[in-house]
Design an enzyme around this catalytic site. Sequence first.
Site, PDB file in Angstrom:
ATOM      1  N   GLU A 121      -4.928   2.909   6.705  1.00  0.00           N
ATOM      2  CA  GLU A 121      -4.730   2.783   5.248  1.00  0.00           C
ATOM      3  C   GLU A 121      -5.430   3.960   4.566  1.00  0.00           C
ATOM      4  OE1 GLU A 121      -5.095  -1.122   3.574  1.00  0.00           O
ATOM      5  OE2 GLU A 121      -5.888  -0.349   1.686  1.00  0.00           O
TER       6      GLU A 121
ATOM      7  N   ARG B 180       0.817  -1.229   0.000  1.00  0.00           N
ATOM      8  CA  ARG B 180       0.000   0.000   0.000  1.00  0.00           C
ATOM      9  C   ARG B 180       0.843   1.268   0.000  1.00  0.00           C
ATOM     10  NH1 ARG B 180      -2.307  -3.558  -1.267  1.00  0.00           N
ATOM     11  NH2 ARG B 180      -4.135  -4.557  -0.341  1.00  0.00           N
TER      12      ARG B 180
ATOM     13  N   SER C  89     -10.659  -0.830   3.499  1.00  0.00           N
ATOM     14  CA  SER C  89     -10.049  -1.199   4.786  1.00  0.00           C
ATOM     15  C   SER C  89      -9.536   0.060   5.469  1.00  0.00           C
ATOM     16  CB  SER C  89      -8.861  -2.142   4.556  1.00  0.00           C
ATOM     17  OG  SER C  89      -9.318  -3.321   3.957  1.00  0.00           O
TER      18      SER C  89
HETATM   19  C1  LIG Z   1     -15.600  -0.694  -0.930  1.00  0.00           C
HETATM   20  C2  LIG Z   1     -14.116  -0.474  -1.105  1.00  0.00           C
HETATM   21  C3  LIG Z   1     -13.280  -1.545  -1.305  1.00  0.00           C
HETATM   22  C4  LIG Z   1     -11.902  -1.343  -1.459  1.00  0.00           C
HETATM   23  N1  LIG Z   1     -11.108  -2.430  -1.679  1.00  0.00           N
HETATM   24  C5  LIG Z   1      -9.795  -2.252  -1.840  1.00  0.00           C
HETATM   25  C6  LIG Z   1      -8.939  -3.374  -2.084  1.00  0.00           C
HETATM   26  O1  LIG Z   1      -9.370  -4.513  -2.184  1.00  0.00           O
HETATM   27  N2  LIG Z   1      -7.615  -3.135  -2.231  1.00  0.00           N
HETATM   28  C7  LIG Z   1      -7.083  -1.885  -2.144  1.00  0.00           C
HETATM   29  O2  LIG Z   1      -5.867  -1.734  -2.299  1.00  0.00           O
HETATM   30  N3  LIG Z   1      -7.878  -0.807  -1.911  1.00  0.00           N
HETATM   31  C8  LIG Z   1      -9.191  -0.953  -1.759  1.00  0.00           C
HETATM   32  N4  LIG Z   1      -9.986   0.129  -1.526  1.00  0.00           N
HETATM   33  C9  LIG Z   1      -9.382   1.465  -1.383  1.00  0.00           C
HETATM   34  C10 LIG Z   1      -9.248   2.272  -2.693  1.00  0.00           C
HETATM   35  O3  LIG Z   1     -10.240   1.899  -3.627  1.00  0.00           O
HETATM   36  C11 LIG Z   1      -7.877   2.090  -3.319  1.00  0.00           C
HETATM   37  O4  LIG Z   1      -6.837   2.543  -2.466  1.00  0.00           O
HETATM   38  C12 LIG Z   1      -7.777   2.844  -4.649  1.00  0.00           C
HETATM   39  O5  LIG Z   1      -6.585   2.500  -5.279  1.00  0.00           O
HETATM   40  C13 LIG Z   1      -7.836   4.366  -4.488  1.00  0.00           C
HETATM   41  O6  LIG Z   1      -8.000   4.912  -5.772  1.00  0.00           O
HETATM   42  P1  LIG Z   1      -8.773   6.285  -5.986  1.00  0.00           P
HETATM   43  O7  LIG Z   1      -8.720   6.609  -7.419  1.00  0.00           O
HETATM   44  O8  LIG Z   1     -10.108   6.253  -5.371  1.00  0.00           O
HETATM   45  O9  LIG Z   1      -7.810   7.240  -5.167  1.00  0.00           O
HETATM   46  P2  LIG Z   1      -8.244   8.489  -4.287  1.00  0.00           P
HETATM   47  O10 LIG Z   1      -8.942   8.002  -3.073  1.00  0.00           O
HETATM   48  O11 LIG Z   1      -8.915   9.503  -5.121  1.00  0.00           O
HETATM   49  O12 LIG Z   1      -6.798   8.998  -3.874  1.00  0.00           O
HETATM   50  C14 LIG Z   1      -5.949   8.193  -3.100  1.00  0.00           C
HETATM   51  C15 LIG Z   1      -4.594   8.887  -3.024  1.00  0.00           C
HETATM   52  O13 LIG Z   1      -4.015   8.884  -4.307  1.00  0.00           O
HETATM   53  C16 LIG Z   1      -3.735  10.219  -4.727  1.00  0.00           C
HETATM   54  N5  LIG Z   1      -3.968  10.272  -6.154  1.00  0.00           N
HETATM   55  C17 LIG Z   1      -5.098   9.961  -6.834  1.00  0.00           C
HETATM   56  N6  LIG Z   1      -4.904  10.084  -8.154  1.00  0.00           N
HETATM   57  C18 LIG Z   1      -3.615  10.479  -8.313  1.00  0.00           C
HETATM   58  C19 LIG Z   1      -2.802  10.801  -9.436  1.00  0.00           C
HETATM   59  N7  LIG Z   1      -3.272  10.734 -10.676  1.00  0.00           N
HETATM   60  N8  LIG Z   1      -1.523  11.201  -9.206  1.00  0.00           N
HETATM   61  C20 LIG Z   1      -1.020  11.300  -7.955  1.00  0.00           C
HETATM   62  N9  LIG Z   1      -1.741  11.017  -6.860  1.00  0.00           N
HETATM   63  C21 LIG Z   1      -3.026  10.611  -7.028  1.00  0.00           C
HETATM   64  C22 LIG Z   1      -4.677  11.107  -3.918  1.00  0.00           C
HETATM   65  O14 LIG Z   1      -4.155  12.421  -3.782  1.00  0.00           O
HETATM   66  C23 LIG Z   1      -4.699  10.361  -2.608  1.00  0.00           C
HETATM   67  O15 LIG Z   1      -3.564  10.672  -1.871  1.00  0.00           O
HETATM   68  C24 LIG Z   1     -11.360  -0.034  -1.385  1.00  0.00           C
HETATM   69  C25 LIG Z   1     -12.215   1.059  -1.180  1.00  0.00           C
HETATM   70  C26 LIG Z   1     -13.587   0.847  -1.049  1.00  0.00           C
HETATM   71  C27 LIG Z   1     -14.488   2.039  -0.849  1.00  0.00           C
END
Ligand SMILES: Cc1cc2nc3c(=O)[nH]c(=O)nc-3n(C[C@H](O)[C@H](O)[C@H](O)COP(=O)(O)OP(=O)(O)OC[C@H]3O[C@@H](n4cnc5c(N)ncnc54)[C@H](O)[C@@H]3O)c2cc1C
Length: 333
Positions: A301, A180, A231
């Site tokens: 996380e 992560r 998580s």
């Molecule tokens: C129901 C549910 C289930 C999930 N299951 C998992 C799982 O199985 N495994 C897992 O790893 N995660 C899981 N997650 C967490 C999440 O989906 C992941 O961490 C995902 O990768 C975050 O992506 P996002 O686009 O939503 O990022 P965001 O939440 O929008 O951003 C996360 C971080 O990344 C940064 N960021 C976003 N885009 C960029 C970019 N283009 N350049 C630089 N920085 C950037 C943001 O500034 C922030 O710091 C889950 C979440 C939910 C709600």
Amino acid sequence: MENLETAIAQIKQELPGLCLMENEPMSAHSSFKIGGPARALAVPSDVSSLSKICHILKLNKLAPMLLGNGTNILFPDEGLPELFIISTEKLTKMFLLPDGAIYAEAGVSLAKLSSFAQQNGLQGLEFASGIPGTVGGGLLMNAGAYGGELKDVVESVVYYFLPQQTLLEAPAEACGFGYRTSNFKTQGGCAILSAVFRPEKGDKDQIAAKMRELNEKRREKQPLDLPSAGSAFKRPEGHFAAALIEQAGLKGYTVGGAQVSEKHSGFVVNKGNATSKDVYDLMMHVRNTVYTQTGVFLEPEIIILPPDYALKDETPDAPIYRIDVNEETLPEE
Ligand SMILES: Cc1cc2nc3c(=O)[nH]c(=O)nc-3n(C[C@H](O)[C@H](O)[C@H](O)COP(=O)(O)OP(=O)(O)OC[C@H]3O[C@@H](n4cnc5c(N)ncnc54)[C@H](O)[C@@H]3O)c2cc1C
């Protein structure tokens, strides 16, 4: 704040066609459905307007926050004096390269990336089909599930490096991917723009079956009917966060509208009207109780904003991410 207002005025002047939402409630951009207004949200139509926004911010000694699907962030109730850049609207191109690898921009959803791989008979991204994030957020977090992680399938990442205001391409080995985490997260200053993924050749039907199986598991085990950010805590070495929380008697533990999910103790869910303070207080209680009972520290996380509102007190290294414009910080080569 003054700098931000100047920057916003300059952005409006230099990019008149830019979609810029002002004082936009972040609850609308967060899977938790929590968060007050951010000063501004910019939706650049391409890399050149994104670079221009970053340039103007840097001139004003400010850093942008990148936003994907907002599925891993807790935004504060009181809002944030920040400018966020959204990748999910326009940075969404994806195609096969002549050598069979997949090119995907930062705003492509992991579900679409996974389906695209399946449709092209490429295996290795099945684990990502149920993760609700984007390529950009996923790479920054090195998202993973069921034994797979993005680091296993990504070949290279193109990003805009704010301190130097340049576009860089890093091979996966130079991205510092870990559980992560990545250099993008720990070093800051990077706006991920696109990546090349190289999954292996496989059988379309088998890949589809695997995706169905994993998504079924997710539906069975996770509280997908309630807003959350996945998580809440990382998996501590040698333990499972959910098991520790459950053993501490905290399944269903509630603060205001926030609750340790009754379905999966590793999730904190919004039961309807949770505030970020509810979630924060709940996470503090969970972490302190688990620590008192077991000596194991649970590291969040979820990215808790703003940084000084994060579970910071006695945790040795509570990880808080924000893009920091730090001239000293250079990406690892
Ligand atoms: C129901 C549910 C289930 C999930 N299951 C998992 C799982 O199985 N495994 C897992 O790893 N995660 C899981 N997650 C967490 C999440 O989906 C992941 O961490 C995902 O990768 C975050 O992506 P996002 O686009 O939503 O990022 P965001 O939440 O929008 O951003 C996360 C971080 O990344 C940064 N960021 C976003 N885009 C960029 C970019 N283009 N350049 C630089 N920085 C950037 C943001 O500034 C922030 O710091 C889950 C979440 C939910 C709600």
